[in-house]
Design an enzyme around this catalytic site. Structure first.
Site, PDB file in Angstrom:
ATOM      1  N   ASN A  32       0.598  -1.371   0.072  1.00  0.00           N
ATOM      2  CA  ASN A  32       0.291   0.253  -0.439  1.00  0.00           C
ATOM      3  C   ASN A  32       1.302   1.223   0.203  1.00  0.00           C
ATOM      4  O   ASN A  32       1.979   1.735  -0.149  1.00  0.00           O
ATOM      5  CB  ASN A  32      -1.018  -0.129   1.587  1.00  0.00           C
ATOM      6  CG  ASN A  32      -0.227  -0.296   1.983  1.00  0.00           C
ATOM      7  OD1 ASN A  32       0.337   0.637   2.494  1.00  0.00           O
ATOM      8  ND2 ASN A  32      -0.200  -1.097   3.460  1.00  0.00           N
ATOM      9  N   GLY A  43       0.412   1.558  16.866  1.00  0.00           N
ATOM     10  CA  GLY A  43      -0.140   0.697  16.041  1.00  0.00           C
ATOM     11  C   GLY A  43      -0.352   1.678  14.736  1.00  0.00           C
ATOM     12  O   GLY A  43      -1.346   2.234  14.033  1.00  0.00           O
ATOM     13  N   ALA A  63       1.587   1.725  11.405  1.00  0.00           N
ATOM     14  CA  ALA A  63       1.441   0.595  10.549  1.00  0.00           C
ATOM     15  C   ALA A  63       0.117   0.326   9.809  1.00  0.00           C
ATOM     16  O   ALA A  63      -0.567   0.374   9.927  1.00  0.00           O
ATOM     17  CB  ALA A  63       2.636  -0.780  10.230  1.00  0.00           C
ATOM     18  N   ASP A  76      -4.182  -6.168   5.241  1.00  0.00           N
ATOM     19  CA  ASP A  76      -5.326  -7.321   5.628  1.00  0.00           C
ATOM     20  C   ASP A  76      -4.931  -8.820   5.307  1.00  0.00           C
ATOM     21  O   ASP A  76      -5.365  -9.716   5.707  1.00  0.00           O
ATOM     22  CB  ASP A  76      -6.739  -6.423   5.133  1.00  0.00           C
ATOM     23  CG  ASP A  76      -6.747  -5.473   5.824  1.00  0.00           C
ATOM     24  OD1 ASP A  76      -6.133  -5.286   7.225  1.00  0.00           O
ATOM     25  OD2 ASP A  76      -7.390  -4.652   5.511  1.00  0.00           O
ATOM     26  N   LYS A 121       9.162 -17.287 -10.373  1.00  0.00           N
ATOM     27  CA  LYS A 121       7.888 -16.101 -10.756  1.00  0.00           C
ATOM     28  C   LYS A 121       6.642 -16.398 -12.104  1.00  0.00           C
ATOM     29  O   LYS A 121       7.197 -17.644 -12.680  1.00  0.00           O
ATOM     30  CB  LYS A 121       9.166 -15.109 -11.938  1.00  0.00           C
ATOM     31  CG  LYS A 121       8.214 -13.970 -12.151  1.00  0.00           C
ATOM     32  CD  LYS A 121       9.276 -13.051 -13.636  1.00  0.00           C
ATOM     33  CE  LYS A 121       8.356 -11.814 -13.896  1.00  0.00           C
ATOM     34  NZ  LYS A 121       9.451 -11.248 -14.908  1.00  0.00           N
ATOM     35  N   ASP A 150      -4.915  -9.744  12.633  1.00  0.00           N
ATOM     36  CA  ASP A 150      -4.973  -7.947  13.392  1.00  0.00           C
ATOM     37  C   ASP A 150      -3.342  -8.340  14.974  1.00  0.00           C
ATOM     38  O   ASP A 150      -4.044  -8.025  16.183  1.00  0.00           O
ATOM     39  CB  ASP A 150      -5.683  -7.769  14.260  1.00  0.00           C
ATOM     40  CG  ASP A 150      -5.809  -6.673  14.197  1.00  0.00           C
ATOM     41  OD1 ASP A 150      -6.548  -5.797  13.103  1.00  0.00           O
ATOM     42  OD2 ASP A 150      -5.643  -6.291  14.830  1.00  0.00           O
ATOM     43  N   PHE A 200      -4.406   3.209  14.925  1.00  0.00           N
ATOM     44  CA  PHE A 200      -4.713   4.696  13.897  1.00  0.00           C
ATOM     45  C   PHE A 200      -5.726   4.332  12.879  1.00  0.00           C
ATOM     46  O   PHE A 200      -5.503   2.666  12.465  1.00  0.00           O
ATOM     47  CB  PHE A 200      -3.574   4.333  12.608  1.00  0.00           C
ATOM     48  CG  PHE A 200      -2.526   5.507  13.630  1.00  0.00           C
ATOM     49  CD1 PHE A 200      -2.021   5.310  14.583  1.00  0.00           C
ATOM     50  CD2 PHE A 200      -1.941   7.024  12.646  1.00  0.00           C
ATOM     51  CE1 PHE A 200      -1.023   6.640  15.519  1.00  0.00           C
ATOM     52  CE2 PHE A 200      -1.477   7.740  13.525  1.00  0.00           C
ATOM     53  CZ  PHE A 200      -0.786   7.908  14.659  1.00  0.00           C
ATOM     54  N   LYS A 218     -13.607   0.852  15.810  1.00  0.00           N
ATOM     55  CA  LYS A 218     -12.576  -0.225  15.294  1.00  0.00           C
ATOM     56  C   LYS A 218     -12.048   0.499  16.811  1.00  0.00           C
ATOM     57  O   LYS A 218     -11.288  -0.200  17.382  1.00  0.00           O
ATOM     58  CB  LYS A 218     -11.268   0.486  14.669  1.00  0.00           C
ATOM     59  CG  LYS A 218     -10.749   0.149  13.839  1.00  0.00           C
ATOM     60  CD  LYS A 218     -10.146   0.679  12.908  1.00  0.00           C
ATOM     61  CE  LYS A 218     -11.360   0.577  11.055  1.00  0.00           C
ATOM     62  NZ  LYS A 218     -10.114   1.035   9.760  1.00  0.00           N
ATOM     63  N   LYS A 270     -11.239  -3.335  18.440  1.00  0.00           N
ATOM     64  CA  LYS A 270     -10.094  -3.981  19.249  1.00  0.00           C
ATOM     65  C   LYS A 270      -9.239  -3.229  20.143  1.00  0.00           C
ATOM     66  O   LYS A 270      -7.986  -3.944  20.532  1.00  0.00           O
ATOM     67  CB  LYS A 270      -9.588  -2.934  17.905  1.00  0.00           C
ATOM     68  CG  LYS A 270      -9.136  -3.503  16.809  1.00  0.00           C
ATOM     69  CD  LYS A 270      -8.280  -2.825  15.359  1.00  0.00           C
ATOM     70  CE  LYS A 270      -8.527  -3.404  13.743  1.00  0.00           C
ATOM     71  NZ  LYS A 270      -7.080  -3.325  13.235  1.00  0.00           N
TER      72      LYS A 270
HETATM   73  O1  C5P Z   1      -8.555  -2.553  10.887  1.00  0.00           O
HETATM   74  P1  C5P Z   1      -7.850  -1.484  10.332  1.00  0.00           P
HETATM   75  O2  C5P Z   1      -6.262  -2.387   9.682  1.00  0.00           O
HETATM   76  O3  C5P Z   1      -8.760  -0.536   9.659  1.00  0.00           O
HETATM   77  O4  C5P Z   1      -7.489  -0.839  11.478  1.00  0.00           O
HETATM   78  C1  C5P Z   1      -5.690   0.098  12.093  1.00  0.00           C
HETATM   79  C2  C5P Z   1      -5.197  -0.522  12.503  1.00  0.00           C
HETATM   80  O5  C5P Z   1      -5.270  -1.554  12.860  1.00  0.00           O
HETATM   81  C3  C5P Z   1      -3.768   0.658  12.947  1.00  0.00           C
HETATM   82  O6  C5P Z   1      -3.651   0.745  14.397  1.00  0.00           O
HETATM   83  C4  C5P Z   1      -2.753  -0.682  11.999  1.00  0.00           C
HETATM   84  O7  C5P Z   1      -1.858  -0.600  12.613  1.00  0.00           O
HETATM   85  C5  C5P Z   1      -3.668  -1.503  12.818  1.00  0.00           C
HETATM   86  N1  C5P Z   1      -3.656  -3.268  11.956  1.00  0.00           N
HETATM   87  C6  C5P Z   1      -2.990  -3.644  12.706  1.00  0.00           C
HETATM   88  N2  C5P Z   1      -2.713  -5.346  12.068  1.00  0.00           N
HETATM   89  C7  C5P Z   1      -3.268  -5.330  11.111  1.00  0.00           C
HETATM   90  C8  C5P Z   1      -3.730  -4.899  10.723  1.00  0.00           C
HETATM   91  C9  C5P Z   1      -4.010  -3.521  10.633  1.00  0.00           C
HETATM   92  O8  C5P Z   1      -1.720  -4.158  13.676  1.00  0.00           O
HETATM   93  N3  C5P Z   1      -3.178  -6.626  10.518  1.00  0.00           N
END
Ligand code: C5P
Length: 406
Positions: free
Chosen positions: A210, A273, A275, A279, A289, A306, A323, A337, A341
């Site tokens: 991304n 978090g 980053a 997903d 390849k 997550d 975030f 969220k 979370k």
């Molecule tokens: O669910 P979403 O990706 O929108 O949530 C964003 C938050 O969750 C961010 O803080 C991101 O760093 C964290 N995150 C994570 N692990 C994942 C996906 C998102 O820690 N696999």
């Protein structure tokens, strides 16, 4: 604004083109309430007139090591004793070498040896000089002795080169000097920060990722370290230099970031978090390849763990900040969220705008906790990071910090 009232700041100005900026530094230090005295090396006098610094500091400027008149007023040993902090700004490559070797043939060199004061150094020089191993070794040695190194920044230089070596801004220098007298708001706190994107391999040459630049997470790491925290930055692939005084763990995939985070959080107080974790990852990563085919290609994806939820549920006392990058219903989605979370706080930003968020230098966010919502207006990610660190420090339950030993 930090205060420097009742603080004696001795500013050593050395002979580089950035010497003219010392005028602004002296003015800002006095605005912060400091008593300021200035030492100039003979070379500095070629770049800026002592009278300017005398007028701005409100005190006579000291230049010569052996000066009967000056010694009758305030001699070099008295100057060294007078100072609460010696700031060398700008510090040329030559002056750094002088300080490292303890040469005392200039007033600044002699005062550096004699002073019990804290030392702060703001280097400024050509990028090639800055990057030379001899200079970098000098910087490392001065840091090892306890000096605070402020800057330099990177950019266009007076000589036309582009690169590291520009004097930090006078505001940053004055603020760092002021901050060195106040214990950091996160002193003794261990902070883990994830930053940047992750890459999920498809085959040896392709991946899913991304647009995250990592700028926000890196700015948070720098701000947390400035606030006295011990910082581990777990970063996906980005084009940024590691912030000073942070332990950097570089990872590629979400799974590597998860493993590094779980390990680092065992003994931490705060997890941020920042980053943009992918997903999904490929169920099967091809070892060769994948060849272009006539028909469409279907990739089967499975969910990544997550990370933020996992570290939160595995560590009861951890203060967890997430975030939320949203394109619509910003605060409502962020609230959901936060609940889902089980976070202590969430930073919500609108990634549909191009002037803020991903890859931009500025951001505009909401700081949301279960019982508060603060809008933070558009500002640089550096400034925003400082404000967010302040929010975390305000909110942090210090009993939680005391609870974790080791
Ligand atoms: O669910 P979403 O990706 O929108 O949530 C964003 C938050 O969750 C961010 O803080 C991101 O760093 C964290 N995150 C994570 N692990 C994942 C996906 C998102 O820690 N696999």
């Amino acid at each position: 604004m930090s205060s420097l009232s009742n603080k004696n700041i001795l500013v050593g100005v050395t002979g580089g083109i950035a010497a003219y900026k010392s005028a602004e530094i002296v003015r800002l230090l006095r605005d912060f309430g400091a008593d300021v005295r200035v030492i100039m090396t003979p070379a500095a006098v070629e770049f800026i007139r002592p009278l300017t610094l005398q007028a701005l500091s409100g005190n006579p400027v000291h230049i010569e090591l052996v000066d009967a008149e000056a010694e009758a007023g305030m001699g070099h040993i008295e100057l060294a004793r007078w100072a609460d902090l010696l700031l060398v700004a700008p510090a040329t490559a030559n002056s750094l070498a002088t300080l490292v070797h303890g040469a005392a043939d200039t007033l600044l060199g002699a005062v550096y040896l004699a002073t019990p004061a804290t030392v702060a150094i703001a280097p400024a020089m050509n990028q090639g000089m800055w990057l030379h191993p001899a200079n970098l070794a000098n910087i490392a040695e001065l840091e090892r002795r306890g000096a605070t190194i402020i800057g330099p920044t990177s950019g266009l230089q007076a000589c036309g080169d582009v690169g590291p070596g520009r004097l930090a801004t006078p505001t940053e220098i004055a603020e760092r000097v002021a901050a060195s007298f106040t214990p950091g708001i996160l002193q003794g706190v261990r902070v883990i920060i994830t930053a940047g994107p992750t890459r999920e391999a498809i085959d040896p040459v392709r991946y899913i990722s991304n647009h995250s630049s990592g700028k926000m997470g890196y700015a948070l790491a720098a701000a947390a370290a400035d606030a006295g925290a011990t910082v581990t930055l777990i970063s996906g692939p980005v084009n940024l230099d590691a912030p000073e005084h942070c332990h950097l763990t570089s990872v590629i995939s979400a799974n590597e970031m998860y493993l590094a985070s779980m390990q680092a959080c065992k003994n931490a107080h705060v997890f941020i978090g920042a980053a943009a974790v992918a997903d999904y990852r490929c169920v099967d990563v091809s070892s060769q390849k994948i060849k272009k085919q006539a028909c469409n290609l279907t990739l089967q994806l499975e969910k990544n763990i997550d990370i933020i939820t996992a570290v939160g549920s595995a560590n009861d006392h951890l203060y967890v900040v997430g975030f939320a990058a949203e394109t619509e219903n910003l605060t409502a989605n962020a609230q959901l969220k936060l609940d889902r979370k089980q976070l202590n706080a969430i930073v919500a930003n609108d990634v549909s705008r191009t002037d803020i968020g991903f890859d931009a230098d500025d951001n505009e966010v909401y700081w949301i906790t279960p019982n508060s919502e603060i809008q933070m207006h558009k500002k640089s990610k550096t400034q925003l990071a400082r404000d967010l660190i302040q929010c975390i420090a305000n909110d942090l339950d210090h009993r939680t910090v005391a609870d974790i030993s080791g």
